[in-house]
Design a protein around this motif. Structure first.
Motif, PDB file in Angstrom:
ATOM      1  N   LYS A  68       1.300   4.060  -3.138  1.00 16.59           N
ATOM      2  CA  LYS A  68       1.010   5.472  -2.897  1.00 16.59           C
ATOM      3  C   LYS A  68       2.221   6.359  -3.178  1.00 16.59           C
ATOM      4  CE  LYS A  68       0.771   7.215   1.291  1.00 16.59           C
ATOM      5  NZ  LYS A  68       0.395   7.500   2.682  1.00 16.59           N
ATOM      6  N   SER A  69       3.407   5.840  -2.947  1.00 19.11           N
ATOM      7  CA  SER A  69       4.617   6.663  -2.967  1.00 19.11           C
ATOM      8  C   SER A  69       5.444   6.571  -4.240  1.00 19.11           C
ATOM      9  CB  SER A  69       5.516   6.280  -1.788  1.00 19.11           C
ATOM     10  OG  SER A  69       4.832   6.475  -0.566  1.00 19.11           O
ATOM     11  N   ARG A 115       0.837  -1.204   0.000  1.00 14.99           N
ATOM     12  CA  ARG A 115       0.000   0.000   0.000  1.00 14.99           C
ATOM     13  C   ARG A 115       0.873   1.256   0.000  1.00 14.99           C
ATOM     14  NH1 ARG A 115      -3.793  -1.646   3.501  1.00 14.99           N
ATOM     15  NH2 ARG A 115      -2.449  -1.178   5.260  1.00 14.99           N
TER      16      ARG A 115
END
Length: 66
Positions: free
Chosen positions: A15-16, A11
């Motif tokens: 996102k990064s 996750r």
């Protein structure tokens, strides 16, 4: 590593980071990786540094436009 830990990492990474797939001729990956490690870098770090240098981006600087 547990399932919850893997899920949390996945996750965070989604996102990064963006993923880019690079294809090289058979055997070249090992040569590139050995070169990077010989110079104290990971394969990913080496590729990111080269891209940044080519684009004129300072280390740590995020640049989204050119």
């Amino acid at each position: 590593m547990g399932k919850a830990s893997t899920t949390a990492k996945d996750r965070y990474n989604a996102k990064s980071y963006d993923d880019i797939r690079v294809r090289v001729p058979k055997g070249q990956k090992e040569a590139i990786q050995a070169f990077a490690e010989k110079n104290g870098e990971s394969l990913n770090g080496f590729i990111n540094r080269l891209i940044g240098e080519a684009m004129g981006i300072e280390e740590g600087e995020a640049k989204t436009e050119q």
